[in-house]
Design a protein around this motif. Structure first.
Motif, PDB file in Angstrom:
ATOM      1  N   SER A  76       0.835  -1.207   0.000  1.00  0.00           N
ATOM      2  CA  SER A  76       0.000   0.000   0.000  1.00  0.00           C
ATOM      3  C   SER A  76       0.869   1.256   0.000  1.00  0.00           C
ATOM      4  O   SER A  76       0.521   2.262  -0.623  1.00  0.00           O
ATOM      5  CB  SER A  76      -0.950   0.006   1.200  1.00  0.00           C
ATOM      6  N   GLU A  77       2.005   1.201   0.675  1.00  0.00           N
ATOM      7  CA  GLU A  77       2.932   2.338   0.707  1.00  0.00           C
ATOM      8  C   GLU A  77       3.603   2.527  -0.653  1.00  0.00           C
ATOM      9  O   GLU A  77       3.822   3.660  -1.096  1.00  0.00           O
ATOM     10  CB  GLU A  77       3.996   2.138   1.784  1.00  0.00           C
ATOM     11  N   VAL A  78       3.943   1.437  -1.306  1.00  0.00           N
ATOM     12  CA  VAL A  78       4.554   1.523  -2.637  1.00  0.00           C
ATOM     13  C   VAL A  78       3.556   2.132  -3.614  1.00  0.00           C
ATOM     14  O   VAL A  78       3.906   3.012  -4.410  1.00  0.00           O
ATOM     15  CB  VAL A  78       5.043   0.144  -3.124  1.00  0.00           C
ATOM     16  N   VAL A  85       4.376  10.487  -6.399  1.00  0.00           N
ATOM     17  CA  VAL A  85       5.385  10.894  -7.391  1.00  0.00           C
ATOM     18  C   VAL A  85       4.692  11.376  -8.655  1.00  0.00           C
ATOM     19  O   VAL A  85       5.062  12.414  -9.224  1.00  0.00           O
ATOM     20  CB  VAL A  85       6.369   9.743  -7.687  1.00  0.00           C
ATOM     21  N   ASP A  86       3.668  10.661  -9.098  1.00  0.00           N
ATOM     22  CA  ASP A  86       2.930  11.059 -10.287  1.00  0.00           C
ATOM     23  C   ASP A  86       2.290  12.437 -10.097  1.00  0.00           C
ATOM     24  O   ASP A  86       2.379  13.305 -10.974  1.00  0.00           O
ATOM     25  CB  ASP A  86       1.866  10.012 -10.614  1.00  0.00           C
ATOM     26  N   GLU A  87       1.664  12.656  -8.951  1.00  0.00           N
ATOM     27  CA  GLU A  87       1.061  13.957  -8.650  1.00  0.00           C
ATOM     28  C   GLU A  87       2.120  15.054  -8.617  1.00  0.00           C
ATOM     29  O   GLU A  87       1.902  16.152  -9.146  1.00  0.00           O
ATOM     30  CB  GLU A  87       0.319  13.909  -7.314  1.00  0.00           C
ATOM     31  N   TYR A  88       3.254  14.770  -8.002  1.00  0.00           N
ATOM     32  CA  TYR A  88       4.340  15.752  -7.938  1.00  0.00           C
ATOM     33  C   TYR A  88       4.822  16.110  -9.341  1.00  0.00           C
ATOM     34  O   TYR A  88       4.997  17.287  -9.665  1.00  0.00           O
ATOM     35  CB  TYR A  88       5.500  15.205  -7.099  1.00  0.00           C
ATOM     36  N   LEU A  89       5.041  15.110 -10.175  1.00  0.00           N
ATOM     37  CA  LEU A  89       5.533  15.362 -11.532  1.00  0.00           C
ATOM     38  C   LEU A  89       4.529  16.174 -12.335  1.00  0.00           C
ATOM     39  O   LEU A  89       4.907  17.076 -13.080  1.00  0.00           O
ATOM     40  CB  LEU A  89       5.853  14.042 -12.236  1.00  0.00           C
ATOM     41  N   VAL A  99      14.095   8.207 -15.272  1.00  0.00           N
ATOM     42  CA  VAL A  99      14.927   7.097 -14.784  1.00  0.00           C
ATOM     43  C   VAL A  99      14.425   6.661 -13.414  1.00  0.00           C
ATOM     44  O   VAL A  99      14.144   7.491 -12.557  1.00  0.00           O
ATOM     45  CB  VAL A  99      16.412   7.522 -14.675  1.00  0.00           C
ATOM     46  N   LEU A 100      14.341   5.342 -13.200  1.00  0.00           N
ATOM     47  CA  LEU A 100      14.018   4.766 -11.904  1.00  0.00           C
ATOM     48  C   LEU A 100      15.200   3.913 -11.460  1.00  0.00           C
ATOM     49  O   LEU A 100      15.581   2.982 -12.163  1.00  0.00           O
ATOM     50  CB  LEU A 100      12.751   3.904 -11.988  1.00  0.00           C
ATOM     51  N   LEU A 131       6.737  -3.257  -8.366  1.00  0.00           N
ATOM     52  CA  LEU A 131       5.529  -2.432  -8.328  1.00  0.00           C
ATOM     53  C   LEU A 131       5.816  -0.993  -8.783  1.00  0.00           C
ATOM     54  O   LEU A 131       4.999  -0.387  -9.483  1.00  0.00           O
ATOM     55  CB  LEU A 131       4.918  -2.436  -6.931  1.00  0.00           C
ATOM     56  N   LEU A 132       6.953  -0.456  -8.374  1.00  0.00           N
ATOM     57  CA  LEU A 132       7.298   0.906  -8.819  1.00  0.00           C
ATOM     58  C   LEU A 132       7.509   0.933 -10.321  1.00  0.00           C
ATOM     59  O   LEU A 132       7.161   1.904 -10.998  1.00  0.00           O
ATOM     60  CB  LEU A 132       8.558   1.402  -8.112  1.00  0.00           C
ATOM     61  N   SER A 133       8.082  -0.123 -10.866  1.00  0.00           N
ATOM     62  CA  SER A 133       8.359  -0.165 -12.306  1.00  0.00           C
ATOM     63  C   SER A 133       7.081  -0.255 -13.130  1.00  0.00           C
ATOM     64  O   SER A 133       6.992   0.354 -14.195  1.00  0.00           O
ATOM     65  CB  SER A 133       9.253  -1.359 -12.637  1.00  0.00           C
ATOM     66  N   VAL A 134       6.105  -1.004 -12.659  1.00  0.00           N
ATOM     67  CA  VAL A 134       4.874  -1.169 -13.445  1.00  0.00           C
ATOM     68  C   VAL A 134       3.857  -0.073 -13.179  1.00  0.00           C
ATOM     69  O   VAL A 134       2.929   0.111 -13.962  1.00  0.00           O
ATOM     70  CB  VAL A 134       4.223  -2.566 -13.248  1.00  0.00           C
ATOM     71  N   ASN A 135       4.000   0.630 -12.049  1.00  0.00           N
ATOM     72  CA  ASN A 135       3.078   1.732 -11.757  1.00  0.00           C
ATOM     73  C   ASN A 135       3.597   2.935 -12.458  1.00  0.00           C
ATOM     74  O   ASN A 135       3.209   3.925 -12.667  1.00  0.00           O
ATOM     75  CB  ASN A 135       2.924   1.978 -10.254  1.00  0.00           C
TER      76      ASN A 135
END
Length: 135
Positions: A76-78, A85-89, A99-100, A131-135
């Motif tokens: 849930s935290e991920v 991050v999406d909102e910030y960007l 880059v990740l 999860l970070l890569s696919v989100n």
């Protein structure tokens, strides 16, 4: 990491680094910021993230850096981190992550399950990055 656009101008990248508050992640964040990249650092402690951002500002006050807190052992935290991050960007006008760097890692000397019923090391070292890569 810098690339040249059609006019041969150098452009910086927006880079998310997990495990950015210590060790290799911290050194990578400092070096990439000093080269003009926009650094988004992720750590497991709000205090460590604040110290990292302050240190990055002291290295390059013109550089762009932002800290994010997340317990990467919890799915849930991920997922929350991905949304933040999406909102910030989107809010800052960049809109994209270039880059990740999945640098966060954990080692336990005993078997430990997360609240998601996943072995702790697997959750942090494998699932969080996936999860970070696919989100």
């Amino acid at each position: 990491m810098k690339t040249e656009d059609a006019n041969n101008e150098v452009t910086s990248k927006t880079i998310l680094i997990t495990g950015a508050t210590s060790g290799i992640g911290k050194e990578v964040a400092k070096r990439l910021l000093s080269k003009g990249h926009h650094i988004l650092g992720v750590g497991s402690s709000p205090d460590k993230i604040n110290r990292l951002v302050n240190e990055l500002v002291s290295i390059n006050s013109y550089g762009k850096s932002q800290g994010f807190y997340a317990d990467l052992s919890r799915q849930s935290e991920v997922n929350r981190l991905s949304l933040e991050v999406d909102e910030y960007l989107n809010r800052t006008g960049n809109g994209s992550l270039d880059v990740l760097i999945n640098n966060a890692g954990a080692v336990r000397n005993r078997y430990c399950m997360t609240e998601d019923k996943i072995e702790y090391q697997w959750a942090v070292n494998q699932m969080a990055g996936f999860l970070l890569s696919v989100n």
